[in-house]
Design a protein around this motif. Structure first.
Motif, PDB file in Angstrom:
ATOM      1  N   ILE A  29      43.144  39.832  49.312  1.00 43.20           N
ATOM      2  CA  ILE A  29      41.808  40.102  48.743  1.00 43.20           C
ATOM      3  C   ILE A  29      41.956  41.030  47.541  1.00 43.20           C
ATOM      4  CG2 ILE A  29      39.496  41.006  49.140  1.00 43.20           C
ATOM      5  CD1 ILE A  29      39.819  40.494  52.089  1.00 43.20           C
ATOM      6  N   ALA A  30      41.453  40.587  46.387  1.00 38.20           N
ATOM      7  CA  ALA A  30      41.478  41.429  45.183  1.00 38.20           C
ATOM      8  C   ALA A  30      40.342  42.443  45.286  1.00 38.20           C
ATOM      9  CB  ALA A  30      41.311  40.560  43.943  1.00 38.20           C
ATOM     10  N   CYS A  31      40.708  43.693  45.535  1.00 45.81           N
ATOM     11  CA  CYS A  31      39.703  44.757  45.681  1.00 45.81           C
ATOM     12  C   CYS A  31      39.383  45.335  44.308  1.00 45.81           C
ATOM     13  CB  CYS A  31      40.223  45.833  46.631  1.00 45.81           C
ATOM     14  SG  CYS A  31      40.289  45.277  48.334  1.00 45.81           S
ATOM     15  N   THR A  85      53.001  35.066  34.729  1.00 45.57           N
ATOM     16  CA  THR A  85      53.422  34.071  33.729  1.00 45.57           C
ATOM     17  C   THR A  85      52.369  34.040  32.608  1.00 45.57           C
ATOM     18  OG1 THR A  85      52.434  32.377  35.144  1.00 45.57           O
ATOM     19  CG2 THR A  85      54.814  32.685  35.308  1.00 45.57           C
ATOM     20  N   GLN A  86      51.320  33.262  32.802  1.00 45.68           N
ATOM     21  CA  GLN A  86      50.172  33.338  31.890  1.00 45.68           C
ATOM     22  C   GLN A  86      48.960  33.662  32.742  1.00 45.68           C
ATOM     23  OE1 GLN A  86      49.547  33.226  28.666  1.00 45.68           O
ATOM     24  NE2 GLN A  86      51.628  32.834  27.994  1.00 45.68           N
ATOM     25  N   LEU A  87      48.108  34.527  32.244  1.00 43.67           N
ATOM     26  CA  LEU A  87      46.907  34.875  33.006  1.00 43.67           C
ATOM     27  C   LEU A  87      46.117  33.615  33.300  1.00 43.67           C
ATOM     28  CD1 LEU A  87      45.823  38.021  30.974  1.00 43.67           C
ATOM     29  CD2 LEU A  87      46.899  37.988  33.225  1.00 43.67           C
ATOM     30  N   THR A  88      45.492  33.599  34.472  1.00 42.33           N
ATOM     31  CA  THR A  88      44.697  32.398  34.819  1.00 42.33           C
ATOM     32  C   THR A  88      43.391  32.350  34.011  1.00 42.33           C
ATOM     33  OG1 THR A  88      44.111  33.675  36.791  1.00 42.33           O
ATOM     34  CG2 THR A  88      45.564  31.812  37.112  1.00 42.33           C
ATOM     35  N   SER A  89      43.129  33.397  33.245  1.00 41.14           N
ATOM     36  CA  SER A  89      41.967  33.369  32.334  1.00 41.14           C
ATOM     37  C   SER A  89      42.367  32.820  30.957  1.00 41.14           C
ATOM     38  CB  SER A  89      41.391  34.780  32.190  1.00 41.14           C
ATOM     39  OG  SER A  89      42.392  35.658  31.731  1.00 41.14           O
ATOM     40  N   THR A 148      49.024  33.132  43.679  1.00 37.18           N
ATOM     41  CA  THR A 148      48.096  32.426  42.800  1.00 37.18           C
ATOM     42  C   THR A 148      46.656  32.954  42.854  1.00 37.18           C
ATOM     43  OG1 THR A 148      47.601  30.719  44.469  1.00 37.18           O
ATOM     44  CG2 THR A 148      49.494  30.331  43.052  1.00 37.18           C
ATOM     45  N   PRO A 149      46.239  33.612  41.766  1.00 34.12           N
ATOM     46  CA  PRO A 149      44.817  33.956  41.628  1.00 34.12           C
ATOM     47  C   PRO A 149      44.060  32.768  41.030  1.00 34.12           C
ATOM     48  CG  PRO A 149      46.143  35.107  39.979  1.00 34.12           C
ATOM     49  CD  PRO A 149      47.040  34.133  40.665  1.00 34.12           C
ATOM     50  N   GLY A 150      42.798  32.990  40.651  1.00 34.37           N
ATOM     51  CA  GLY A 150      42.018  31.873  40.110  1.00 34.37           C
ATOM     52  C   GLY A 150      41.599  30.948  41.241  1.00 34.37           C
ATOM     53  N   ILE A 151      41.315  31.526  42.401  1.00 33.46           N
ATOM     54  CA  ILE A 151      40.926  30.729  43.579  1.00 33.46           C
ATOM     55  C   ILE A 151      39.418  30.836  43.779  1.00 33.46           C
ATOM     56  CG2 ILE A 151      41.176  30.513  46.087  1.00 33.46           C
ATOM     57  CD1 ILE A 151      43.747  29.720  44.561  1.00 33.46           C
ATOM     58  N   ARG A 152      38.798  29.703  44.002  1.00 28.80           N
ATOM     59  CA  ARG A 152      37.357  29.689  44.251  1.00 28.80           C
ATOM     60  C   ARG A 152      37.052  28.791  45.438  1.00 28.80           C
ATOM     61  NH1 ARG A 152      37.627  33.378  41.658  1.00 28.80           N
ATOM     62  NH2 ARG A 152      36.624  33.988  39.722  1.00 28.80           N
ATOM     63  N   LEU A 153      36.169  29.280  46.321  1.00 29.47           N
ATOM     64  CA  LEU A 153      35.670  28.401  47.376  1.00 29.47           C
ATOM     65  C   LEU A 153      34.793  27.353  46.707  1.00 29.47           C
ATOM     66  CD1 LEU A 153      34.904  31.060  50.110  1.00 29.47           C
ATOM     67  CD2 LEU A 153      36.480  29.140  50.336  1.00 29.47           C
ATOM     68  N   ILE A 170      47.488  33.274  48.121  1.00 26.67           N
ATOM     69  CA  ILE A 170      46.366  33.152  47.188  1.00 26.67           C
ATOM     70  C   ILE A 170      45.715  34.528  47.062  1.00 26.67           C
ATOM     71  CG2 ILE A 170      45.850  30.686  47.365  1.00 26.67           C
ATOM     72  CD1 ILE A 170      43.668  31.336  49.412  1.00 26.67           C
ATOM     73  N   VAL A 171      45.324  34.831  45.835  1.00 24.97           N
ATOM     74  CA  VAL A 171      44.625  36.089  45.558  1.00 24.97           C
ATOM     75  C   VAL A 171      43.166  35.732  45.314  1.00 24.97           C
ATOM     76  CG1 VAL A 171      44.403  38.029  43.963  1.00 24.97           C
ATOM     77  CG2 VAL A 171      46.675  37.107  44.501  1.00 24.97           C
ATOM     78  N   VAL A 172      42.295  36.258  46.165  1.00 27.15           N
ATOM     79  CA  VAL A 172      40.876  35.893  46.064  1.00 27.15           C
ATOM     80  C   VAL A 172      40.040  37.149  45.860  1.00 27.15           C
ATOM     81  CG1 VAL A 172      39.007  34.568  47.089  1.00 27.15           C
ATOM     82  CG2 VAL A 172      41.367  34.060  47.743  1.00 27.15           C
TER      83      VAL A 172
HETATM   84  O1  C5P Z   1      37.486  37.541  41.248  1.00 28.96           O
HETATM   85  P1  C5P Z   1      38.737  36.714  41.062  1.00 28.96           P
HETATM   86  O2  C5P Z   1      39.088  35.898  42.275  1.00 28.96           O
HETATM   87  O3  C5P Z   1      38.708  35.904  39.776  1.00 28.96           O
HETATM   88  O4  C5P Z   1      39.895  37.804  40.905  1.00 28.96           O
HETATM   89  C1  C5P Z   1      41.218  37.450  40.598  1.00 28.96           C
HETATM   90  C2  C5P Z   1      42.078  38.684  40.610  1.00 28.96           C
HETATM   91  O5  C5P Z   1      43.415  38.310  40.293  1.00 28.96           O
HETATM   92  C3  C5P Z   1      41.676  39.756  39.607  1.00 28.96           C
HETATM   93  O6  C5P Z   1      41.896  41.007  40.228  1.00 28.96           O
HETATM   94  C4  C5P Z   1      42.632  39.572  38.440  1.00 28.96           C
HETATM   95  O7  C5P Z   1      42.927  40.796  37.801  1.00 28.96           O
HETATM   96  C5  C5P Z   1      43.879  39.032  39.160  1.00 28.96           C
HETATM   97  N1  C5P Z   1      44.784  38.201  38.343  1.00 28.96           N
HETATM   98  C6  C5P Z   1      44.385  37.050  37.713  1.00 28.96           C
HETATM   99  N2  C5P Z   1      45.271  36.310  36.971  1.00 28.96           N
HETATM  100  C7  C5P Z   1      46.545  36.707  36.873  1.00 28.96           C
HETATM  101  C8  C5P Z   1      46.969  37.859  37.526  1.00 28.96           C
HETATM  102  C9  C5P Z   1      46.056  38.587  38.278  1.00 28.96           C
HETATM  103  O8  C5P Z   1      43.210  36.664  37.831  1.00 28.96           O
HETATM  104  N3  C5P Z   1      47.412  35.966  36.209  1.00 28.96           N
END
Ligand code: C5P
Length: 250
Positions: free
Chosen positions: A7-9, A134-138, A195-200, A225-227
């Motif tokens: 869980i991303a706090c 690697t590359q930000l998921t944004s 892996t972040p960038g996870i959405r239900l 997964i980072v949510v």
């Molecule tokens: O709210 P959300 O699920 O988008 O949060 C994703 C989390 O993962 C944030 O804390 C963001 O900083 C982190 N993160 C990311 N992409 C990366 C590395 C970390 O979104 N490449």
């Protein structure tokens, strides 16, 4: 290898964070039912980012570890090798479970990060995992081409950064779940993909550009997964967390 939901706090301070995590106390070590599936839930693995860490300092890590959480410290360190080595030595001494650097810093920087982290965490039996962003998921491919002037296709860039991280002796990478399978193919099954960038399903992507559901991330072979907002912004965060676990782990 244990898969987990982190869980991303992304909260502004310790008080908000603890108030949120207190909601999970009642499900500690219980087996809960979710969509007719039994899921064992203990204290969630949590991620602390820059906002919370810079606001509260190392005490927040101590607090969370004492409460029984595993902690991924997401500071995305990126500087010259000497500075990174000394920084990671400091972070390693906090007893974190996972920490990261930017792969864009290069192999020499990542090797220095690993050296520093091992020095700092010498007194801990279980060594922290070191992973590279690697590359930000944004970041999407258009942004990478137009603003960062990286002309190769995004998956190729991500794969090369992952190979660099492996060459530097790191444990894995932070990447989009879209890239997890390819990275495992290039770097081996034991090389972690976080892996972040996870959405239900149905949740807004927000600023994320390369999103995926927990079930699809599981099918792609993601290890963690980072949510964030799909759990923290929900009116019923425990339900959302359990759904993520049920979809990702089972
Ligand atoms: O709210 P959300 O699920 O988008 O949060 C994703 C989390 O993962 C944030 O804390 C963001 O900083 C982190 N993160 C990311 N992409 C990366 C590395 C970390 O979104 N490449």
């Amino acid at each position: 290898m244990g898969k987990d939901v982190i869980i991303a706090c992304d909260f502004a301070n310790a008080e908000e964070t603890i108030r949120f995590l207190d909601k999970f106390n009642k499900i500690r070590d219980e087996v809960v039912r979710c969509d007719d599936i039994s899921v064992r839930v203990s204290r969630p693995y949590v991620k602390i980012g820059m906002e919370l860490f810079y606001a509260e300092g190392p005490q927040i890590i101590k607090t969370l570890k004492e409460r029984g959480h595993k902690v991924f410290l997401d500071l995305k360190v990126h500087d010259i090798p000497n500075t990174v080595k000394k920084t990671m030595k400091v972070l390693g001494a906090y007893g974190v479970d996972m920490v990261n650097v930017h792969a864009a810093g290069g192999i020499e920087m990542m090797k220095a990060a690993k050296e520093g982290l091992m020095l700092g965490s010498a007194r801990f039996a279980e060594k922290p995992k070191l992973i590279a962003v690697t590359q930000l998921t944004s970041t999407d491919e258009a942004t990478m081409h137009k603003e960062l002037l990286i002309e190769l296709p995004l998956p190729e860039v991500v794969k090369q950064y992952a190979l660099n991280a492996k060459a530097a002796g790191l444990d894995g990478v932070v990447c989009s779940a879209h890239e997890a399978a390819e990275i495992h193919m290039a770097c081996g099954p034991d090389f972690l993909t976080v892996t972040p960038g996870i959405r239900l399903a149905g949740d807004s992507a927000g600023d994320q550009k390369r999103v995926m559901t927990p079930a699809d991330a599981r099918d792609e072979g993601a290890d963690y997964i980072v949510v964030g907002r799909s759990i923290t912004a929900e009116s019923k965060p425990i339900d959302a967390y359990q759904r993520c676990r049920a979809d990702f782990i089972l």
